[in-house]
Design a protein around this motif. Structure first.
Motif, short mmCIF file in Angstrom:
data_model
loop_
_atom_site.label_atom_id
_atom_site.label_comp_id
_atom_site.label_asym_id
_atom_site.label_seq_id
_atom_site.Cartn_x
_atom_site.Cartn_y
_atom_site.Cartn_z
N ARG A 99 -6.88 -5.83 0.13
CA ARG A 99 -6.06 -4.61 -0.81
C ARG A 99 -6.08 -3.71 0.32
O ARG A 99 -7.59 -3.44 0.62
CB ARG A 99 -6.06 -4.83 -2.34
N GLN A 100 -5.08 -3.70 0.93
CA GLN A 100 -5.70 -1.65 1.65
C GLN A 100 -5.69 -0.45 0.55
O GLN A 100 -5.35 -0.77 -0.25
CB GLN A 100 -4.47 -1.74 2.50
N MET A 101 -7.56 -0.46 1.03
CA MET A 101 -7.28 1.00 0.56
C MET A 101 -7.17 2.47 1.24
O MET A 101 -6.52 3.66 0.80
CB MET A 101 -8.80 1.29 0.13
N GLY A 102 -6.25 2.01 2.83
CA GLY A 102 -5.89 3.44 3.30
C GLY A 102 -5.58 3.10 4.84
O GLY A 102 -6.60 1.85 5.33
N VAL A 103 -5.42 4.20 5.55
CA VAL A 103 -5.45 3.99 7.24
C VAL A 103 -5.49 5.25 7.94
O VAL A 103 -5.12 6.03 7.76
CB VAL A 103 -3.71 3.07 7.29
N ALA A 104 -6.16 5.14 9.00
CA ALA A 104 -6.19 6.84 10.03
C ALA A 104 -5.92 5.52 10.97
O ALA A 104 -5.71 4.97 11.63
CB ALA A 104 -7.11 7.23 9.98
N ARG A 105 -4.60 6.47 12.21
CA ARG A 105 -3.76 5.87 13.14
C ARG A 105 -3.57 7.27 13.68
O ARG A 105 -3.80 7.88 13.47
CB ARG A 105 -2.84 5.24 12.91
N TYR A 106 -3.93 6.51 15.18
CA TYR A 106 -3.49 7.82 16.12
C TYR A 106 -2.53 6.68 17.37
O TYR A 106 -2.67 5.50 17.45
CB TYR A 106 -4.36 7.88 17.50
N ALA A 115 -0.40 11.19 27.56
CA ALA A 115 -0.80 9.40 27.35
C ALA A 115 -2.35 10.38 26.85
O ALA A 115 -3.24 9.50 26.04
CB ALA A 115 -1.29 8.81 28.52
N GLN A 116 -3.20 11.42 27.51
CA GLN A 116 -4.68 11.68 27.08
C GLN A 116 -4.38 12.81 25.40
O GLN A 116 -5.58 13.12 25.17
CB GLN A 116 -5.04 12.56 27.71
N VAL A 117 -3.34 12.59 24.90
CA VAL A 117 -2.85 13.46 23.97
C VAL A 117 -2.80 12.57 22.87
O VAL A 117 -0.99 12.06 22.82
CB VAL A 117 -2.53 14.92 23.97
N ALA A 118 -3.25 12.70 21.23
CA ALA A 118 -2.67 11.95 20.32
C ALA A 118 -2.67 12.42 19.30
O ALA A 118 -3.34 13.02 18.85
CB ALA A 118 -3.74 10.30 20.56
N GLU A 119 -0.86 12.15 18.84
CA GLU A 119 -1.06 12.35 17.18
C GLU A 119 -2.07 11.54 16.01
O GLU A 119 -2.33 10.34 16.51
CB GLU A 119 0.62 12.56 16.36
N PHE A 120 -2.57 12.49 14.91
CA PHE A 120 -3.39 11.19 14.32
C PHE A 120 -2.77 11.67 13.13
O PHE A 120 -1.62 12.66 12.86
CB PHE A 120 -4.12 11.86 13.93
N ALA A 121 -2.65 10.81 11.84
CA ALA A 121 -2.58 10.87 10.28
C ALA A 121 -3.37 10.15 9.94
O ALA A 121 -3.89 8.53 10.23
CB ALA A 121 -1.13 9.99 10.66
N ILE A 122 -3.77 10.00 8.04
CA ILE A 122 -4.33 9.34 7.52
C ILE A 122 -4.11 9.41 6.81
O ILE A 122 -2.83 10.32 5.58
CB ILE A 122 -6.27 10.10 7.39
N VAL A 123 -3.72 8.29 5.61
CA VAL A 123 -3.67 8.36 4.20
C VAL A 123 -4.34 7.58 3.64
O VAL A 123 -5.01 6.83 3.52
CB VAL A 123 -2.08 8.04 3.87
N PHE A 176 0.49 -0.85 0.22
CA PHE A 176 0.19 -0.17 -0.10
C PHE A 176 1.05 1.07 0.10
O PHE A 176 1.14 2.41 -0.50
CB PHE A 176 -0.99 -0.03 1.26
N VAL A 177 1.65 1.20 0.86
CA VAL A 177 2.94 2.72 0.87
C VAL A 177 3.29 2.46 -0.07
O VAL A 177 3.84 3.60 -1.38
CB VAL A 177 3.50 2.42 2.39
#
Length: 183
Positions: A87-94, A103-111, A38-39
């Motif tokens: 097949r992978q279409m996308g990903v969202a993560r924190y 620990a109560q704050v999270a970075e996030f990303a999506i592609v 995917f990447v």
């Protein structure tokens, strides 16, 4: 404290407006080959917008992206079956902060893969990630994006994120979303 088991309660079957079946689920260690493909399949522009640079993730980074510690992070992938294979279409993560008090704050990303953009997948993945983060006790999602990433800025605004140009770096925009635990 033991690591959380695979969060199977987050698995959801869904479909794109055109009827394409989609499974949204937490990533697993055995997804390494699929995630790597995917990447590697992202266009240079999509990869640049995700990483804010022209570099590509190295094998150890890809390994880390699929070997999740569910106590502190979550990656939701969207998959479909193409020619009999998932097949992978996308990903969202924190990813939660590591230091005390973060620990109560999270970075996030999506592609989202190029072929799957502009079909509502990013909005669906982000809504599911936001709900999962809230349920896990995350109080704020935060990250940055390029100042001219109009698709991400529009998505962030649609989902209620505050959007603010970074005064220290005019090339990026800060995105923040406070998560109300009662919502």
């Amino acid at each position: 404290m033991p690591a959380l088991d695979y969060p199977s309660h987050l698995v959801e079957d869904w479909q794109l407006p055109d009827g394409t079946p989609v499974r949204i689920r937490p990533i697993r260690a055995e997804d390494l080959a699929m995630h790597t493909a995917f990447v590697n399949g992202l266009s240079k522009e999509t990869g640049y917008r995700r990483l804010l640079s022209p570099r590509t993730p190295q094998p150890d980074e890809l390994w880390r992206m699929t070997h999740i510690d569910y106590d502190r992070e979550l990656a939701l992938i969207a998959t479909t079956v193409v020619d009999g294979a998932e097949r992978q279409m996308g990903v969202a993560r924190y990813v939660r902060g590591d230091t005390p008090g973060t620990a109560q704050v999270a970075e996030f990303a999506i592609v989202i893969g190029d072929a799957w953009q502009h079909h509502g997948l990013a909005s669906k993945l982000m809504r599911k990630l936001i709900d999962a983060a809230r349920a896990a006790g995350v109080r704020q999602l935060a990250d940055i994006t390029l100042y001219d990433n109009t698709a991400m800025l529009a998505l962030a605004r649609k989902l209620g994120f505050s959007v603010q140009r970074d005064p220290g770096n005019p090339n990026v925009t800060r995105l923040r979303l406070a998560l109300d635990p009662a919502a």
